[in-house]
Design a protein around this motif. Structure first.
Motif, mmCIF file in Angstrom:
data_model
loop_
_atom_site.group_PDB
_atom_site.id
_atom_site.type_symbol
_atom_site.label_atom_id
_atom_site.label_comp_id
_atom_site.label_asym_id
_atom_site.label_seq_id
_atom_site.Cartn_x
_atom_site.Cartn_y
_atom_site.Cartn_z
ATOM 1 N N ALA A 117 -4.700 8.570 21.111
ATOM 2 C CA ALA A 117 -5.501 7.981 20.035
ATOM 3 C C ALA A 117 -6.235 9.031 19.273
ATOM 4 O O ALA A 117 -6.743 8.813 18.282
ATOM 5 C CB ALA A 117 -6.352 7.062 20.665
ATOM 6 N N ASP A 118 -5.855 10.463 19.530
ATOM 7 C CA ASP A 118 -6.815 11.364 18.982
ATOM 8 C C ASP A 118 -6.401 11.360 17.327
ATOM 9 O O ASP A 118 -5.258 11.212 16.828
ATOM 10 C CB ASP A 118 -6.219 12.945 19.253
ATOM 11 C CG ASP A 118 -6.361 12.793 20.757
ATOM 12 O OD1 ASP A 118 -7.438 13.403 21.306
ATOM 13 O OD2 ASP A 118 -5.543 12.233 21.415
ATOM 14 N N PRO A 119 -7.398 11.514 16.487
ATOM 15 C CA PRO A 119 -7.419 11.458 14.899
ATOM 16 C C PRO A 119 -6.396 12.680 14.487
ATOM 17 O O PRO A 119 -5.839 12.522 13.426
ATOM 18 C CB PRO A 119 -8.760 11.615 14.429
ATOM 19 C CG PRO A 119 -9.678 11.869 15.607
ATOM 20 C CD PRO A 119 -8.859 11.411 17.055
ATOM 21 N N ASN A 120 -6.307 13.798 15.156
ATOM 22 C CA ASN A 120 -5.256 14.791 14.587
ATOM 23 C C ASN A 120 -4.083 14.665 14.860
ATOM 24 O O ASN A 120 -3.002 15.574 14.703
ATOM 25 C CB ASN A 120 -5.880 16.344 14.991
ATOM 26 C CG ASN A 120 -5.663 16.618 16.434
ATOM 27 O OD1 ASN A 120 -5.821 15.501 17.489
ATOM 28 N ND2 ASN A 120 -5.401 17.726 16.780
ATOM 29 N N ILE A 121 -3.435 13.498 15.641
ATOM 30 C CA ILE A 121 -2.158 13.494 16.030
ATOM 31 C C ILE A 121 -1.368 12.195 15.291
ATOM 32 O O ILE A 121 -1.930 11.156 15.128
ATOM 33 C CB ILE A 121 -2.220 13.030 17.720
ATOM 34 C CG1 ILE A 121 -2.756 14.290 18.509
ATOM 35 C CG2 ILE A 121 -0.566 12.656 18.139
ATOM 36 C CD1 ILE A 121 -2.017 15.435 18.428
ATOM 37 N N HIS A 122 -0.270 12.655 14.667
ATOM 38 C CA HIS A 122 0.251 11.596 13.909
ATOM 39 C C HIS A 122 1.699 11.127 14.456
ATOM 40 O O HIS A 122 2.434 12.161 14.145
ATOM 41 C CB HIS A 122 0.255 11.867 12.501
ATOM 42 C CG HIS A 122 -1.142 12.318 11.799
ATOM 43 N ND1 HIS A 122 -2.160 11.348 11.513
ATOM 44 C CD2 HIS A 122 -1.759 13.650 11.705
ATOM 45 C CE1 HIS A 122 -3.083 12.063 11.178
ATOM 46 N NE2 HIS A 122 -3.121 13.301 11.208
ATOM 47 N N ASN A 123 2.063 10.244 14.924
ATOM 48 C CA ASN A 123 3.211 9.905 15.294
ATOM 49 C C ASN A 123 3.975 8.965 14.330
ATOM 50 O O ASN A 123 3.412 7.933 13.827
ATOM 51 C CB ASN A 123 3.170 8.906 16.628
ATOM 52 C CG ASN A 123 2.845 9.670 17.861
ATOM 53 O OD1 ASN A 123 3.632 10.857 18.114
ATOM 54 N ND2 ASN A 123 1.734 9.466 18.513
ATOM 55 N N ILE A 124 5.438 9.470 13.961
ATOM 56 C CA ILE A 124 6.004 8.806 12.893
ATOM 57 C C ILE A 124 7.555 8.553 13.495
ATOM 58 O O ILE A 124 8.302 9.534 13.815
ATOM 59 C CB ILE A 124 6.181 9.760 11.623
ATOM 60 C CG1 ILE A 124 4.513 10.235 11.160
ATOM 61 C CG2 ILE A 124 6.791 9.350 10.571
ATOM 62 C CD1 ILE A 124 4.606 11.498 10.097
ATOM 63 N N ALA A 125 7.738 7.314 13.511
ATOM 64 C CA ALA A 125 8.922 6.870 14.014
ATOM 65 C C ALA A 125 10.059 6.630 12.840
ATOM 66 O O ALA A 125 9.548 5.808 12.054
ATOM 67 C CB ALA A 125 8.781 5.555 15.051
ATOM 68 N N VAL A 126 10.743 7.432 12.684
ATOM 69 C CA VAL A 126 11.941 7.471 11.835
ATOM 70 C C VAL A 126 12.948 6.360 12.146
ATOM 71 O O VAL A 126 13.648 6.429 13.182
ATOM 72 C CB VAL A 126 12.319 8.778 11.443
ATOM 73 C CG1 VAL A 126 13.401 8.789 10.352
ATOM 74 C CG2 VAL A 126 11.341 9.620 10.999
ATOM 75 N N GLU A 127 13.469 5.589 11.101
ATOM 76 C CA GLU A 127 14.678 4.622 11.376
ATOM 77 C C GLU A 127 15.802 5.663 11.076
ATOM 78 O O GLU A 127 16.239 6.015 10.105
ATOM 79 C CB GLU A 127 14.684 3.670 10.205
ATOM 80 C CG GLU A 127 15.332 2.220 10.458
ATOM 81 C CD GLU A 127 15.021 1.548 9.349
ATOM 82 O OE1 GLU A 127 15.812 1.396 8.316
ATOM 83 O OE2 GLU A 127 13.978 1.039 9.181
ATOM 84 N N GLY A 128 16.506 5.983 12.449
ATOM 85 C CA GLY A 128 17.594 6.901 12.709
ATOM 86 C C GLY A 128 17.603 7.726 13.690
ATOM 87 O O GLY A 128 17.077 7.162 14.695
ATOM 88 N N VAL A 129 18.446 8.749 13.803
ATOM 89 C CA VAL A 129 18.711 9.381 15.144
ATOM 90 C C VAL A 129 17.754 10.894 14.795
ATOM 91 O O VAL A 129 17.510 11.098 14.003
ATOM 92 C CB VAL A 129 20.092 9.726 15.335
ATOM 93 C CG1 VAL A 129 20.794 8.350 15.535
ATOM 94 C CG2 VAL A 129 20.833 10.314 14.128
ATOM 95 N N PHE A 130 17.841 11.558 15.859
ATOM 96 C CA PHE A 130 17.097 12.903 15.910
ATOM 97 C C PHE A 130 17.314 13.726 14.744
ATOM 98 O O PHE A 130 16.590 14.392 14.254
ATOM 99 C CB PHE A 130 17.233 13.558 17.219
ATOM 100 C CG PHE A 130 16.811 15.010 17.351
ATOM 101 C CD1 PHE A 130 15.468 15.419 17.187
ATOM 102 C CD2 PHE A 130 17.592 15.926 17.449
ATOM 103 C CE1 PHE A 130 14.627 16.451 17.177
ATOM 104 C CE2 PHE A 130 17.117 17.424 17.479
ATOM 105 C CZ PHE A 130 15.759 17.729 17.340
ATOM 106 N N ASP A 131 18.885 13.739 14.293
ATOM 107 C CA ASP A 131 19.268 14.772 13.431
ATOM 108 C C ASP A 131 18.778 14.279 11.935
ATOM 109 O O ASP A 131 18.272 14.974 10.947
ATOM 110 C CB ASP A 131 20.640 14.775 13.026
ATOM 111 C CG ASP A 131 21.333 15.673 14.050
ATOM 112 O OD1 ASP A 131 21.055 16.819 14.233
ATOM 113 O OD2 ASP A 131 22.038 15.082 15.077
ATOM 114 N N ASP A 132 18.463 13.062 11.816
ATOM 115 C CA ASP A 132 17.866 12.507 10.598
ATOM 116 C C ASP A 132 16.434 12.952 10.585
ATOM 117 O O ASP A 132 15.712 13.471 9.462
ATOM 118 C CB ASP A 132 17.737 10.789 10.580
ATOM 119 C CG ASP A 132 18.977 10.370 10.573
ATOM 120 O OD1 ASP A 132 19.879 10.670 9.565
ATOM 121 O OD2 ASP A 132 19.449 9.195 11.266
ATOM 122 N N CYS A 133 15.599 13.154 11.657
ATOM 123 C CA CYS A 133 14.190 13.542 11.875
ATOM 124 C C CYS A 133 14.215 14.965 11.311
ATOM 125 O O CYS A 133 13.236 15.346 10.497
ATOM 126 C CB CYS A 133 13.621 13.203 13.202
ATOM 127 S SG CYS A 133 13.742 11.612 13.721
#
Ligand SMILES: *Cc1c(COP(=O)(O)O)cnc(C)c1O
Length: 496
Positions: free
Chosen positions: A191-207
């Motif tokens: 929950a730390d404010p300096n951590i941003h998790n972004i889940a991308v619709e796709g596979v690892f290569d898309d990320c």
């Protein structure tokens, strides 16, 4: 204790970077010419130095070993950084425990690299960066927004290393629904404010492609002070050298005329610790971990052979057994049950090939890889073992399951699937009775599905993991779209 004799500077494998200090290399990704930073000369240690280091704790040893590479960090500062990185808040003492597996095969020992907060060896390097990067940023009055893509272990190790640290925030892209439950929870529960998790619709290569797109825009990068802590970061390599030295010291404790040898009637015939050699088996993907082992061996740590284990994505086994390096496409990369070793190309191999060929021949031969997609070094194949001690092997899903079962039957505790690849190849090539250390690159609790498949029944879920899985999850779901990512960064980045 002070074993530094001269400064270590860094140059690029491609020959286009003026000698640079460790702290600058720590904050930059690829060298400006597209190459990787390598030490211009590998520091050497003597048998006497190794014996001087024997009484040190892990954090103390880390300051000594990293100090040979980070000659631009004052020794007292470095001791403070390693004390914080490897202190009891993050790792239970002794940080890296050794566990004999003689009941599996005489001479076999497991080196526990996965006792940190995310239960994988990447914590050992990343926790050092989590101290060293904020240290250098604050000295220079700078901030850094770390942008990365993860298929699991790297992202969680980075987030746990940088959470709550001043002057740094983390934007971590992960593929929606493609990580294990534990990997996902280790990241998204923060929950730390300096951590941003972004889940991308796709596979690892898309990320990874989204990260590359942002990185190819220098104006955006400098406006938002974007940086990386990926596996080619030399700071991670330097921190990984430490556990090879530590593992040799612990494996050779009591080998001298001292207690153990004398007690067993060794007396006059006791061998000196420095003549005590070990083989080390390393579950490998991007060649980062075992490249640190190669540096330790070059420095003078008595390592006889480096046993490289791959899974079905065996680009590296092919290279070390034929001399031919043939990276795969991402389509050819298989999804296996040791997912953190699923690689199409081994990013750090460039560093070793540079050493193997020498700077001049490297610059004439490496471009062949870009041109043809293959680098044929079969004329060098014999030297890989003779001069550098590399041997290799491939482990399959069936091998992995068998190794997990075999260790469980002998000791009552399972190992994780990646470590099982290491055990498989070690057992195949080891000389019975010869000290053979297998690096444990993750804890079995992190990959419960494959462990359950091997043992025929799920293991009880530890309380700490159950809490993690039940915790509130902090993540933003996005389509695979560069403009959305830019907007997220622009809204939340720390400003220079
Ligand atoms: C990253 C990772 C590896 C591969 O290490 P490299 O440094 O990329 O060779 C192996 N096992 C686990 C569990 C990992 O997380």
């Amino acid at each position: 204790m002070q074993h530094r004799t001269q400064d270590t500077s860094y140059i690029s494998t491609r020959g286009g970077m003026a000698p640079t200090g460790f702290l600058d290399v720590l904050l930059s990704g690829l060298a400006p010419d597209g190459g990787l930073a390598v030490p211009a000369a590998v520091p050497r240690i003597t048998a006497t130095t190794l014996e001087d280091w024997r009484p040190l704790s892990y954090p103390e040893l880390a300051a000594e070993v990293i100090g040979l590479y980070a000659t631009d960090i004052p020794a007292a500062d470095l001791r403070a950084l390693t004390a914080a990185a490897y202190g009891p808040e993050r790792f239970p003492a002794p940080v890296v425990p050794l566990r004999p597996l003689d009941d599996v095969a005489e001479g076999l020992t497991l080196v526990g690299l996965s006792e940190g907060p995310t239960m994988a060896f990447k914590d050992l390097a990343m926790q050092f960066l989590g101290q060293a990067i904020p240290y250098t940023l604050s000295r220079e009055g700078r901030v850094l927004n770390i942008l990365g893509a993860t298929s699991g272990d790297t992202g969680s190790a980075a987030e746990h290393a940088f959470r709550g640290r001043d002057g740094v925030s983390v934007f971590m892209l992960s593929p929606q629904g493609r990580m294990s439950d534990v990997q996902r929870a280790q990241m998204y529960s923060l929950a730390d404010p300096n951590i941003h998790n972004i889940a991308v619709e796709g596979v690892f290569d898309d990320c990874q492609n989204l990260v590359k797109a942002i990185n190819s825009d220098p104006a955006f990068k400098s406006r938002y002070a974007i940086g990386a802590v990926n596996s080619i970061n030399f700071g991670r390599i330097a921190a990984q050298v430490v556990y090879y030295v530590w593992a040799w010291l612990r494996a050779s404790d009591g080998v001298a005329g001292g207690d153990a040898a004398a007690g067993s009637g060794g007396g006059d015939s006791a061998i000196e610790p420095s003549s005590f050699r070990v083989d080390v088996a390393v579950p490998s993907g991007n060649f980062g971990n075992i490249y640190a082992g190669h540096l330790a061996r070059t420095m003078g740590v008595p390592i006889r052979r480096l046993i490289l284990a791959t899974n079905e994505n065996n680009v590296l086994d092919e290279f070390f057994s034929t001399g031919i390096y043939r990276p795969r496409s991402s389509v050819q990369t298989l999804a296996t049950s040791s997912p953190s070793m699923d690689i199409s190309k081994a990013s750090n191999l460039e560093r070793f090939v540079w050493t193997l060929l020498g700077p001049e021949e490297f610059q004439s031969r490496w471009p062949e890889l870009e041109r043809t997609g293959v680098l044929d070094l079969s004329d060098q194949q014999a030297r890989l073992d003779e001069d550098y001690g590399f041997v290799s092997g491939t482990s399959t899903h069936a091998d992995r399951l068998a190794a997990i079962r075999r260790v469980h039957e002998a000791t009552g505790t399972p190992i994780d699937p990646h470590t099982a690849d290491g055990v498989t190849v070690a057992l195949r090539v080891m000389e019975r009775g010869f000290p053979t250390l297998v690096l444990e690159t993750a804890r079995p609790e992190k990959f419960p599905e494959t462990v359950a498949e091997a043992l025929g029944a799920p293991r009880p879920v530890p309380e700490a993991i159950r809490r993690l899985l039940d915790a509130e999850q902090h993540v933003v779901d996005v389509p695979c779209d560069e403009s959305r990512l830019r907007a997220l960064i622009a809204a939340d980045a720390l400003r220079p």
